[in-house]
Design a protein around this motif. Structure first.
Motif, PDB file in Angstrom:
ATOM      1  N   MET A   1      45.105  14.035  35.439  1.00  0.00           N
ATOM      2  CA  MET A   1      44.416  14.773  36.499  1.00  0.00           C
ATOM      3  C   MET A   1      44.541  16.282  36.268  1.00  0.00           C
ATOM      4  N   LYS A   2      43.402  16.985  36.384  1.00  0.00           N
ATOM      5  CA  LYS A   2      43.383  18.417  36.100  1.00  0.00           C
ATOM      6  C   LYS A   2      44.045  19.202  37.251  1.00  0.00           C
ATOM      7  N   VAL A   3      45.032  20.024  36.897  1.00  0.00           N
ATOM      8  CA  VAL A   3      45.721  20.820  37.928  1.00  0.00           C
ATOM      9  C   VAL A   3      45.167  22.245  37.953  1.00  0.00           C
ATOM     10  N   ILE A   4      44.965  22.802  36.755  1.00  0.00           N
ATOM     11  CA  ILE A   4      44.495  24.197  36.664  1.00  0.00           C
ATOM     12  C   ILE A   4      43.250  24.226  35.784  1.00  0.00           C
ATOM     13  N   ASP A   5      42.255  24.970  36.276  1.00  0.00           N
ATOM     14  CA  ASP A   5      41.033  25.117  35.496  1.00  0.00           C
ATOM     15  C   ASP A   5      40.695  26.605  35.394  1.00  0.00           C
ATOM     16  N   ILE A   6      40.758  27.115  34.169  1.00  0.00           N
ATOM     17  CA  ILE A   6      40.497  28.553  33.972  1.00  0.00           C
ATOM     18  C   ILE A   6      39.168  28.678  33.226  1.00  0.00           C
ATOM     19  N   LYS A   7      38.255  29.439  33.850  1.00  0.00           N
ATOM     20  CA  LYS A   7      36.924  29.525  33.243  1.00  0.00           C
ATOM     21  C   LYS A   7      36.582  30.975  32.912  1.00  0.00           C
ATOM     22  N   GLU A   8      36.450  31.243  31.607  1.00  0.00           N
ATOM     23  CA  GLU A   8      35.965  32.555  31.121  1.00  0.00           C
ATOM     24  C   GLU A   8      36.640  33.727  31.864  1.00  0.00           C
ATOM     25  N   VAL A   9      37.948  33.704  31.851  1.00  0.00           N
ATOM     26  CA  VAL A   9      38.678  34.737  32.606  1.00  0.00           C
ATOM     27  C   VAL A   9      38.909  35.990  31.760  1.00  0.00           C
ATOM     28  N   HIS A  10      38.614  37.118  32.366  1.00  0.00           N
ATOM     29  CA  HIS A  10      38.844  38.427  31.732  1.00  0.00           C
ATOM     30  C   HIS A  10      39.752  39.237  32.654  1.00  0.00           C
ATOM     31  N   LYS A  11      40.604  39.999  32.047  1.00  0.00           N
ATOM     32  CA  LYS A  11      41.383  40.972  32.833  1.00  0.00           C
ATOM     33  C   LYS A  11      41.408  42.283  32.066  1.00  0.00           C
ATOM     34  N   VAL A  12      40.846  43.296  32.700  1.00  0.00           N
ATOM     35  CA  VAL A  12      40.771  44.613  32.054  1.00  0.00           C
ATOM     36  C   VAL A  12      41.572  45.603  32.896  1.00  0.00           C
ATOM     37  N   TYR A  13      42.482  46.303  32.244  1.00  0.00           N
ATOM     38  CA  TYR A  13      43.237  47.365  32.928  1.00  0.00           C
ATOM     39  C   TYR A  13      42.688  48.714  32.518  1.00  0.00           C
ATOM     40  N   ASP A  14      42.608  49.592  33.481  1.00  0.00           N
ATOM     41  CA  ASP A  14      42.209  50.966  33.153  1.00  0.00           C
ATOM     42  C   ASP A  14      43.469  51.782  32.986  1.00  0.00           C
ATOM     43  N   GLU A  15      43.813  52.076  31.748  1.00  0.00           N
ATOM     44  CA  GLU A  15      45.000  52.906  31.513  1.00  0.00           C
ATOM     45  C   GLU A  15      44.569  54.253  30.993  1.00  0.00           C
ATOM     46  N   GLU A  16      44.807  55.283  31.796  1.00  0.00           N
ATOM     47  CA  GLU A  16      44.390  56.656  31.478  1.00  0.00           C
ATOM     48  C   GLU A  16      42.928  56.682  31.040  1.00  0.00           C
ATOM     49  N   GLU A  17      42.108  56.053  31.841  1.00  0.00           N
ATOM     50  CA  GLU A  17      40.659  56.009  31.653  1.00  0.00           C
ATOM     51  C   GLU A  17      40.212  55.263  30.406  1.00  0.00           C
ATOM     52  N   ILE A  18      41.147  54.527  29.774  1.00  0.00           N
ATOM     53  CA  ILE A  18      40.756  53.690  28.626  1.00  0.00           C
ATOM     54  C   ILE A  18      40.885  52.232  29.074  1.00  0.00           C
ATOM     55  N   ALA A  19      39.814  51.492  28.914  1.00  0.00           N
ATOM     56  CA  ALA A  19      39.842  50.092  29.337  1.00  0.00           C
ATOM     57  C   ALA A  19      40.618  49.258  28.321  1.00  0.00           C
ATOM     58  N   VAL A  20      41.648  48.543  28.832  1.00  0.00           N
ATOM     59  CA  VAL A  20      42.452  47.685  27.954  1.00  0.00           C
ATOM     60  C   VAL A  20      42.189  46.234  28.362  1.00  0.00           C
ATOM     61  N   LYS A  21      41.721  45.443  27.415  1.00  0.00           N
ATOM     62  CA  LYS A  21      41.434  44.034  27.716  1.00  0.00           C
ATOM     63  C   LYS A  21      42.717  43.234  27.509  1.00  0.00           C
ATOM     64  N   ALA A  22      43.375  42.890  28.592  1.00  0.00           N
ATOM     65  CA  ALA A  22      44.623  42.132  28.484  1.00  0.00           C
ATOM     66  C   ALA A  22      44.325  40.651  28.286  1.00  0.00           C
ATOM     67  N   VAL A  23      43.306  40.156  28.978  1.00  0.00           N
ATOM     68  CA  VAL A  23      42.860  38.765  28.795  1.00  0.00           C
ATOM     69  C   VAL A  23      41.353  38.826  28.574  1.00  0.00           C
ATOM     70  N   ASP A  24      40.936  38.163  27.534  1.00  0.00           N
ATOM     71  CA  ASP A  24      39.546  38.377  27.113  1.00  0.00           C
ATOM     72  C   ASP A  24      38.812  37.038  26.961  1.00  0.00           C
ATOM     73  N   GLY A  25      38.227  36.620  28.018  1.00  0.00           N
ATOM     74  CA  GLY A  25      37.390  35.416  27.994  1.00  0.00           C
ATOM     75  C   GLY A  25      38.149  34.123  27.741  1.00  0.00           C
ATOM     76  N   VAL A  26      39.248  33.917  28.466  1.00  0.00           N
ATOM     77  CA  VAL A  26      40.062  32.711  28.272  1.00  0.00           C
ATOM     78  C   VAL A  26      39.513  31.559  29.120  1.00  0.00           C
ATOM     79  N   THR A  27      39.352  30.417  28.474  1.00  0.00           N
ATOM     80  CA  THR A  27      38.970  29.194  29.179  1.00  0.00           C
ATOM     81  C   THR A  27      39.990  28.124  28.800  1.00  0.00           C
ATOM     82  N   LEU A  28      40.673  27.616  29.813  1.00  0.00           N
ATOM     83  CA  LEU A  28      41.727  26.618  29.569  1.00  0.00           C
ATOM     84  C   LEU A  28      41.801  25.679  30.764  1.00  0.00           C
TER      85      LEU A  28
END
Lengths: 228, 473
Positions: A1-28
């Protein structure tokens, strides 16, 4: 049975006006009673992914569905309640409540869930016995070793009978003997309680024991190996 | 809730030293605020008491023009029936008819403007009891020289006597206190001092053509019992008033201002002197208390008894605007000092809050992460702060209570220059504390509110706390 479903997840941090992709399109997705290690070099996005799954942080894009609930639809207080009832946390630095004894730390989660005193006591004794600390149940964290504290943290994480436990580098601060004991306990609980464990780790011993190993690099899943 | 209280209580003792420092700051704030205010209010009470009960009364029936124009022309007809009716009013303790006017008093080369107060000797005994204020002992330079020549007195005792030279006393205890003799000195010399310094005074009889002179005025005019003072003034409807009055007694008035300028005579003597037959200028009334409610009710009830429409009832506050202003001004200064004290203490408490928030940010992050609602966490922190404050607050109140109690019954009597300075300001050189009243609880309430204000910071911080940032801290 599926407990967690992650679909195309992105997480971008703005560090000193530079976008940092910490998580980039994860599907699990994660099923019940899995024992998963997420590995990867520092900065690969392991902890960020764990935080997103735990609802401690929100994705910039994509969605995370846990037991049928999309986390982004929850209000802040609803999210806290959701975490309480569905997710167990084990932190690298143990993070027990210093003024509560081992037993009280374990019971704390259950009291938040409004369990009866009797049920709390039964469950905390059961878990502390499982992690081998029943005889130290009245000790405060300051009187316990790092390994013992982390075992209490594991018992606390499982106290609320969560759907899964997120453990961020749980063995990083432990000596090899304590780490081995902790891993054995967690594996046993994984089998016994049928609870999914997801670790972010650098520790080869954790990787060795995991049933599934997900490797991240630059925020992307580069491999997802399931072992028999 | 029980769980929250347990966590809050234990958190309190995680950093014992910090908790003790913060609680101590609250303790000292409450203690000093309560004691300071108690002394201040006690002194005001004393001043008011001295002035009211020994002179003006809590209420006065006067001609409506008399206060603005204190002329005998604004006296009114007085009968014993009015006096009797007054006592039918609840809360009235005593009453006394007065004639109050001004005159020039003269003796030898000395002349001074004085208040002439005419009293009914028997009724006045129950009102301000001037008899109890008769000077019993007078320490003069002549007496000291006499004792010195006798060779019986030790140098240290003579020195102490010199320090109180010129002072008059209406009680043995005050003389004893001012002299500050050791146990041995008291045993050896006190009886001689009392015997030698004894003043011959007597209260006015009824009728009596003599007067009693207040102590400081007597010193100024250089008169003593048996001497005569000349009084000159203006009588009823512009008639001139002049007369010679033998001094029967010297009285020590508790209010130094009044002690400088008072001459007391009987009403019949004053009515002859001022030609105000059958008239008085005021009927002074003492009440059971001076709370606003008692004053208001009594004033209303007495007003209804007045058939003479030219008269009205005034309260002690109406009669003594200068005293009221003096007290208000001093009270505001005291409040400003207290405000500064509170301000300093607030930042002490706030410093603790800031430190606590910085140290425990990660812990708060963990608690919220594992499922504790922010409102519950806020409740625990507020409980913790309140407990910390309550420890100091209750300790402060408990410590100040016996202090207040002791000095209420044993007021500090100021000696030397400080005492003289206070008397020069017209204040009694005695510092009693005030009995427990709203001020006692209000200091505690203010400090409690300060603690609650300080908790706004952690409440706001927790509301804005982001779990992920807190866990990284």
């Amino acid at each position: 049975m599926k407990v967690i479903d992650i679909k195309e997840v992105h997480k971008v941090y703005d560090e000193e006006e530079i976008a940092v992709k910490a998580v980039d399109g994860v599907t699990l997705s994660f099923d019940e009673a899995e024992f998963v290690a997420i590995v990867g070099p520092s900065g690969s996005g392991k902890t960020t992914l764990l935080n997103l799954i735990g609802g401690l942080d929100m994705p910039t894009e994509g969605e995370i569905v846990i037991a049928g609930t999309n986390l982004s639809t929850l209000k802040p207080s609803g999210l806290i309640d959701f975490r309480l009832n569905n997710i167990g946390f084990v932190f690298q630095a143990y993070n027990l409540v210093p003024v509560l004894t081992a037993k009280e730390n374990v019971e704390f989660i259950m009291s938040l869930q409004k369990w009866s005193k009797h049920d709390r006591e039964l469950r905390s004794d059961e878990l502390l016995k499982a992690v081998g600390l029943l005889e130290r149940k009245n000790s405060r964290p300051g009187k316990l070793s790092g390994g013992q504290q982390q075992r209490v943290a594991v018992a606390r994480a499982l106290a609320s009978r969560p759907k899964f436990v997120l453990a961020d580098e749980p063995t990083a601060n432990l000596d090899s003997k304590s780490a081995a004991t902790l891993l054995e306990i967690m594996e046993k609980l994984n089998h016994g309680e049928k609870i999914t464990f997801i670790f972010s780790t650098h520790d080869p011993r954790v990787v060795k024991m995991a049933h599934r190993v997900i490797t991240l690099e630059d925020g992307k899943v580069v491999s997802d190996d399931v072992r028999e | 809730m029980k769980e929250d209280l347990k966590i809050a209580w234990r958190n309190l003792w995680r950093s014992k030293r910090r908790t003790l420092i913060t609680s101590s700051s609250v303790f000292f704030a409450v203690f000093f605020a309560v004691v300071m205010r108690s002394y201040q209010l006690g002194s005001y009470d004393r001043m008011i008491q001295n002035f009211i009960e020994s002179y003006s009364g809590y209420l006065q029936i006067q001609h409506k023009e008399f206060q603005d124009n204190p002329s005998l022309d604004y006296s009114f007809d007085y009968s014993d029936s009015l006096f009797e009716k007054i006592f039918s009013v609840k809360n009235v303790v005593s009453a006394a008819p007065h004639i109050e006017s001004f005159a020039l008093a003269s003796s030898g080369n000395q002349t001074k403007g004085v208040i002439v107060l005419a009293v009914d000797t028997e009724k006045e005994k129950k009102f301000s009891n001037p008899e109890s204020k008769l000077v019993k002992y007078k320490i003069t330079q002549r007496l000291i020289n006499k004792l010195k020549i006798s060779g019986q007195f030790h140098e240290s005792v003579l020195k102490k006597l010199n320090q109180v030279s010129g002072n008059s006393y209406s009680s043995t205890s005050r003389l004893d206190l001012d002299l500050d003799l050791s146990e041995d000195e008291r045993n050896s010399y006190m009886s001689v001092i009392l015997e030698e310094s004894k003043a011959t005074n007597r209260y006015l009889s009824n009728p009596d053509s003599g007067v009693m002179v207040s102590d400081k005025l007597a010193t100024y005019l250089k008169v003593n019992v048996g001497d005569t003072v000349i009084l000159m003034g203006q009588g009823y409807h512009g008639a001139s008033a002049a007369g010679l009055f033998p001094v029967r007694g010297i009285i020590k008035m508790p209010s130094p201002d009044i002690d400088n300028k008072l001459i007391i005579m009987t009403i019949p003597t004053a009515q002859r002197f001022f030609q105000t037959e059958g008239k008085i200028t005021s009927l002074a009334i003492n009440l059971t208390g001076r709370s606003a409610g008692v004053l208001k009710r009594s004033r209303e009830n007495i007003s209804q008894l007045l058939s003479d429409k030219s008269t009205l009832v005034k309260t002690w506050e109406d009669l003594n605007p200068v005293l009221v202003q003096q007290i208000q001004g001093d009270s505001q200064t005291g409040m400003a000092t207290l405000a500064m004290l509170y301000f300093i203490i607030f930042f002490g408490i706030f410093g603790t809050v800031l430190m606590m928030m910085a140290e425990r940010k990660r812990e708060f992050g963990v608690m919220i992460s594992i499922g504790m609602q922010k409102k519950r966490l806020k409740r625990i922190i507020v409980t913790e702060m309140i407990m910390m404050g309550l420890i100091g607050l209750i300790a402060g109140l408990l410590a100040s209570a016996p202090f207040i109690l002791y000095f209420y019954y044993n007021p500090i009597l100021l000696r030397g220059e400080l005492g003289k300075m206070m008397e020069d300001y017209g204040w009694d050189a005695v510092m009693p504390t005030a009995w427990f009243g709203p001020y006692f609880y209000w200091q505690a309430v203010i400090v409690f509110i300060m603690i609650l204000v300080a908790t706004l910071y952690p409440i706001r911080k927790i509301s804005k706390l982001k779990e992920i940032e807190a866990l990284r801290s």
